[in-house]
Scaffold this motif. Structure first.
Motif, mmCIF file in Angstrom:
data_model
loop_
_atom_site.group_PDB
_atom_site.id
_atom_site.type_symbol
_atom_site.label_atom_id
_atom_site.label_comp_id
_atom_site.label_asym_id
_atom_site.label_seq_id
_atom_site.Cartn_x
_atom_site.Cartn_y
_atom_site.Cartn_z
ATOM 1 N N ASN A 646 0.875 -1.208 -0.069
ATOM 2 C CA ASN A 646 -0.105 -0.075 0.015
ATOM 3 C C ASN A 646 0.837 1.396 -0.021
ATOM 4 O O ASN A 646 0.272 2.520 -0.090
ATOM 5 C CB ASN A 646 -1.060 0.074 1.121
ATOM 6 C CG ASN A 646 -0.188 0.029 2.574
ATOM 7 O OD1 ASN A 646 1.101 0.204 2.615
ATOM 8 N ND2 ASN A 646 -1.087 -0.130 3.605
ATOM 9 N N ALA A 647 2.298 1.015 0.157
ATOM 10 C CA ALA A 647 3.164 2.345 0.133
ATOM 11 C C ALA A 647 3.540 2.583 -1.610
ATOM 12 O O ALA A 647 4.251 3.499 -1.612
ATOM 13 C CB ALA A 647 4.286 2.301 1.089
ATOM 14 N N ILE A 648 3.281 1.645 -2.195
ATOM 15 C CA ILE A 648 3.923 1.893 -3.621
ATOM 16 C C ILE A 648 2.600 2.271 -4.596
ATOM 17 O O ILE A 648 1.749 1.159 -4.603
ATOM 18 C CB ILE A 648 4.554 0.181 -3.890
ATOM 19 C CG1 ILE A 648 5.649 0.184 -2.953
ATOM 20 C CG2 ILE A 648 5.168 0.584 -5.342
ATOM 21 C CD1 ILE A 648 6.647 1.092 -2.561
ATOM 22 N N THR A 649 2.876 3.107 -5.501
ATOM 23 C CA THR A 649 1.815 3.483 -6.434
ATOM 24 C C THR A 649 1.987 2.369 -7.481
ATOM 25 O O THR A 649 3.389 1.979 -8.048
ATOM 26 C CB THR A 649 2.397 4.652 -6.844
ATOM 27 O OG1 THR A 649 2.261 5.741 -5.737
ATOM 28 C CG2 THR A 649 1.368 5.290 -8.123
ATOM 29 N N PRO A 650 0.968 1.830 -7.940
ATOM 30 C CA PRO A 650 1.036 0.836 -8.811
ATOM 31 C C PRO A 650 1.815 1.369 -10.142
ATOM 32 O O PRO A 650 1.585 2.539 -10.451
ATOM 33 C CB PRO A 650 -0.517 0.582 -9.275
ATOM 34 C CG PRO A 650 -1.193 0.877 -7.941
ATOM 35 C CD PRO A 650 -0.546 2.071 -7.521
ATOM 36 N N VAL A 651 2.734 0.487 -10.777
ATOM 37 C CA VAL A 651 3.183 1.214 -11.842
ATOM 38 C C VAL A 651 2.472 1.624 -13.157
ATOM 39 O O VAL A 651 2.644 2.452 -13.755
ATOM 40 C CB VAL A 651 4.250 -0.103 -12.382
ATOM 41 C CG1 VAL A 651 3.704 -1.155 -13.068
ATOM 42 C CG2 VAL A 651 5.492 0.385 -13.365
ATOM 43 N N GLU A 652 1.142 0.808 -13.131
ATOM 44 C CA GLU A 652 0.146 1.135 -14.360
ATOM 45 C C GLU A 652 -0.108 2.552 -14.091
ATOM 46 O O GLU A 652 -0.808 3.241 -14.890
ATOM 47 C CB GLU A 652 -0.637 -0.037 -14.706
ATOM 48 C CG GLU A 652 -1.440 -0.623 -13.648
ATOM 49 C CD GLU A 652 -0.767 -1.493 -12.667
ATOM 50 O OE1 GLU A 652 0.499 -1.724 -12.888
ATOM 51 O OE2 GLU A 652 -1.465 -1.669 -11.596
ATOM 52 N N GLU A 653 -0.450 2.991 -12.596
ATOM 53 C CA GLU A 653 -0.926 4.272 -12.569
ATOM 54 C C GLU A 653 0.156 5.435 -12.871
ATOM 55 O O GLU A 653 -0.505 6.415 -13.359
ATOM 56 C CB GLU A 653 -1.564 4.149 -10.876
ATOM 57 C CG GLU A 653 -2.079 5.563 -10.660
ATOM 58 C CD GLU A 653 -2.829 5.338 -9.336
ATOM 59 O OE1 GLU A 653 -3.233 4.421 -8.843
ATOM 60 O OE2 GLU A 653 -2.745 6.569 -8.461
ATOM 61 N N ASP A 654 1.123 5.313 -12.205
ATOM 62 C CA ASP A 654 2.256 6.244 -12.542
ATOM 63 C C ASP A 654 3.515 5.607 -12.282
ATOM 64 O O ASP A 654 3.963 5.386 -11.248
ATOM 65 C CB ASP A 654 1.976 7.518 -11.521
ATOM 66 C CG ASP A 654 2.836 8.526 -11.828
ATOM 67 O OD1 ASP A 654 3.787 8.836 -12.140
ATOM 68 O OD2 ASP A 654 2.292 9.825 -11.391
ATOM 69 N N GLU A 655 4.272 5.557 -13.536
ATOM 70 C CA GLU A 655 5.368 4.969 -13.588
ATOM 71 C C GLU A 655 6.725 5.578 -12.720
ATOM 72 O O GLU A 655 7.369 4.955 -11.897
ATOM 73 C CB GLU A 655 6.026 4.629 -14.889
ATOM 74 C CG GLU A 655 7.065 3.744 -15.345
ATOM 75 C CD GLU A 655 7.109 3.628 -16.712
ATOM 76 O OE1 GLU A 655 8.257 3.309 -17.080
ATOM 77 O OE2 GLU A 655 6.330 3.866 -17.629
#
Ligand SMILES: Nc1ncnc2c1ncn2[C@@H]1O[C@H](COP(=O)(O)OP(=O)(O)OP(=O)(O)O)[C@@H](O)[C@H]1O
Length: 697
Positions: A646-655
């Motif tokens: 939950n601390a990592i923005t998904p790569v597909e949302e914002d690389e």
């Protein structure tokens, strides 16, 4: 009047002497001036390598070793040892003056003579020698004398060099160690605090050399100063600074300046000395600030140790940056109602739903903080034109319009509810400061600068007029634990040409430092000023055990083993507050506290701990920032816990944000692992964190 110098090594020993001997030492040296006038107490050694060593009687059993000049009356206390040991110690050694640095050095000549033949034999058989790549001229220019040069030439590896630290002349060893760590002769030269083009010093004038060596010898003028030195024998940083630390702390800069450096290199120490120095000059109030209350409390404690007069102390104000902005805000508007995290999330969620946006509430909140607040965007046109350098996801004009609508609604909602966030309070406080012609401070000193948000930087910029020595910034971007990325230049803080980098780690062992640095290898990390920072040359001069890495099948086993490890440290004599345990989440930190309690070990949350609590400190990795302990356990370093999903923005949302999040988490683990002075223990259950790959066995 006789001058007495106290050597740093002696002060360290002093802290470990029995109280009765300490008292006797203090008595003898408080009367030192009379003793030297009477000429009675200083005894010459018969078989000395250096005729300038004398012994002085402390009591029946103990003797001090004092360096006495050939002329003049300045003396340096080097050692206090049992009678025979004192004589043997002095007989082996020689004092000298380093030609490059002008500093005074002591070498154990007997040890050099004893080691050389074997090293020479080994060197004859070795294919390469350690300093083959450095010419004699450079080594001499760096201050090596004939004996040390000969010694350096038979070294074949860095382990031999490390082993010689205890007997080679200190500055000469520093120079060799800097070269072995990969610094160029010029970099070593700069680190030794030698000005370019400096002529060699007069190696015959020992008295001048002692006066030129404040990082090693503190000169005391009388009994009161002597007492003050003896009062805190372990707080060596109060008195003895490395030449680079000293230079930066005392310099006059034509504008803002900064100091960078790896963990434990003394950035905070320099910041405190600088605050003290500027307050002494008395040009006006000095603000010392940072980003959390735990850190500002430890800065406050450091300043209390350092500031010797009430006048100086009164000129320095220590407060964390949100405290400062709240104070300025509340002086004008009264108390502020603060929006809680959960309420903020709710507002964003409702907006996303109402406008049917293809963004998550976390994305919106970050866009607001990292673009709108960071760049002081106030309308749609500015938002369309704003740089989104730190944000990876590309947005079309239509999406930007949607986002602006959401952000505008969010800000309107805050107004409607009459609530504030720490950032909006900061923005308002900055506006209020900008209105004032009289600024509250003459100097602002910022510690842990890498973690301040741009709105906080603007506040600090507005709190002091642009002038010489206006701002002093200490930080390390490798230890950035929040997503705040700032370009100092864009905030109006120019430090180009006024930066210094510290590379010697005073806190941790070489083993722990090397292992922890491995975690960051290859990470491109900015320097807050348009370039990349580097970890090159970071080194520690102290050795110890390698970090202990342990994997378990399940959490229960991991936590039980942790309790066993803590028990082992306590049994070995480590005091409970000298042990720190770090976890990624509050929940795990709470579980650790429960396990310790069950094992009958006193534990205290770092969030609540008072200095006087006799308990093991337990907290999140974030809380560990800026702190240090003798022993540290970092627990829960498993593949799903560090980094937590939950601390990592998904790569597909914002690389790009994804990459930044990963880097921040890696740095956070690095911060936790660089807190121990002596021992590091890292554990996990299941598979280890990806950040440990290449390390964990
Ligand atoms: N010149 C010195 N002599 C002795 N000890 C020193 C010296 N400078 C720093 N230290 C000690 O080294 C340790 C680390 O210092 P400090 O906290 O200032 O480092 P830092 O660079 O701010 O660390 P970090 O970035 O990891 O928080 C402290 O225990 C400090 O007292």
């Amino acid at each position: 009047m006789a001058k007495l110098g106290i050597d740093k090594d002696f002060l360290r020993d002093f802290g470990e002497l029995e109280r009765s001997v300490q008292e006797r030492v203090t008595e003898v040296f408080a009367k030192f001036e009379d003793a030297t006038h009477a000429g009675l107490h200083l005894e010459k050694l018969t078989h000395a390598r250096d005729g300038r060593f004398r012994t002085i009687r402390i009591d029946k059993f103990w003797r001090g070793v004092v360096l006495a000049p050939e002329t003049g009356d300045s003396y340096t206390l080097l050692k206090v040892l049992p009678h025979d040991d004192a004589y043997a110690w002095a007989a082996r050694r020689r004092a000298s003056v380093n030609a490059a640095t002008g500093r005074f050095e002591i070498s154990d000549v007997a040890a050099v003579e004893a080691t050389m033949p074997e090293l020479a034999r080994m060197a004859d058989r070795a294919p390469k020698r350690l300093f083959d790549g450095v010419g004699d001229a450079d080594l001499v220019r760096l201050g090596l004398d004939v004996e040390t040069l000969a010694f350096a030439r038979v070294l074949t590896d860095v382990v031999q060099l490390e082993a010689s630290r205890t007997f080679l002349p200190q500055n000469q060893w520093d120079a060799l160690y800097g070269l072995a760590a990969g610094l160029t002769p010029e970099e070593v030269w700069a680190e030794l605090g030698v000005a370019p083009g400096q002529e060699p010093y007069d190696t015959g004038d020992l008295t001048a050399a002692v006066e030129r060596t404040p990082e090693r010898v503190v000169l005391v003028e009388g009994p009161d100063e002597l007492m003050e030195v003896f009062r805190h024998p372990f707080a060596l940083w109060r008195i003895y600074l490395h030449p680079t630390q000293h230079q930066v702390a005392q310099a006059t800069f034509s504008g803002s300046a900064r100091v960078t450096g790896g963990p434990g290199t003394g950035k905070t120490v320099v910041a405190l000395h600088r605050a003290h120095h500027l307050a002494r000059l008395g040009a006006g109030p000095v603000l010392v600030t940072t980003f959390t209350s735990t850190l500002s409390a430890s800065l406050e404690a450091g300043l209390r140790l350092l500031a010797d007069s009430a006048g100086v102390r009164d000129l320095v104000e220590v407060r964390h940056v949100d405290q400062l902005s709240y104070q300025i805000f509340s002086e004008r508007h009264g108390r502020a109602a603060i929006l809680r995290d959960k309420e903020e999330k709710d507002i964003w969620r409702k907006i996303v739903k109402r406008l049917e946006l293809p963004f998550t509430e976390t994305f919106l909140a970050e866009e607001w903080r990292q673009v709108v607040l960071a760049q002081q965007v106030t309308n749609a046109a500015e938002y369309l034109a704003a740089k989104r350098a730190g944000r990876g996801r590309r947005l079309g004009t239509r999406q930007k319009a949607q986002l602006w609508q959401a952000i505008w609604e969010f800000e309107e909602e805050l107004k409607r509810r009459k609530v504030w966030t720490y950032e909006t309070i900061c923005v308002e406080a900055t506006r209020l400061l900008a209105e004032r012609t009289e600024k509250p401070y003459r100097h602002v000193i910022v510690d842990e600068a890498q973690d301040l948000h741009p709105v906080q930087w603007r506040l600090l910029r507005a709190a002091v007029c642009e002038s010489p020595d206006d701002m002093f910034i200490a930080g390390d971007t490798h230890q950035r634990i929040y997503n705040n990325r700032v370009s100092l230049r864009e905030i109006g803080i120019k430090v180009a040409g006024r930066s210094a980098r510290l590379t010697i780690n005073y806190r941790t062992t070489a083993e722990i430092l090397a292992w922890s640095l491995g975690m960051l290898r290859g990470e491109p990390i900015d320097d807050m000023d348009g370039s990349l920072d580097t970890v090159a040359g970071y080194r520690s001069q102290v050795h110890g055990l390698p970090p202990e890495l342990r994997g378990f099948r399940v959490q229960k086993d991991e936590l039980e083993a942790l309790a066993g490890q803590v028990r082992q440290w306590l049994d070995a004599g480590v005091k409970p507050p000298e042990i720190g345990i770090a976890a990624r989440s509050n929940m795990l930190a709470d579980s650790v506290l429960t396990v310790l309690e069950r094992a009958g070990i006193p534990g205290r949350s770092l969030a609540k701990a008072q200095d006087s609590d006799d308990a093991v400190r337990v907290g999140t990795m974030h809380r560990m920032k800026g702190l240090e302990f003798r022993c540290v356990a970092v627990v829960g370093v498993g593949e799903h816990q560090v980094p937590p999903a939950n601390a990592i923005t998904p790569v597909e949302e914002d690389e790009l944000t994804h990459a930044h999040d990963l880097q921040r988490e890696r740095c956070l683990l690095f911060v936790a692992c660089t807190r121990p002075r002596e021992q590091l223990y890292v554990s996990w259950h299941g598979a280890p964190s990806a950040f440990l790959s290449g390390f964990a066995g």
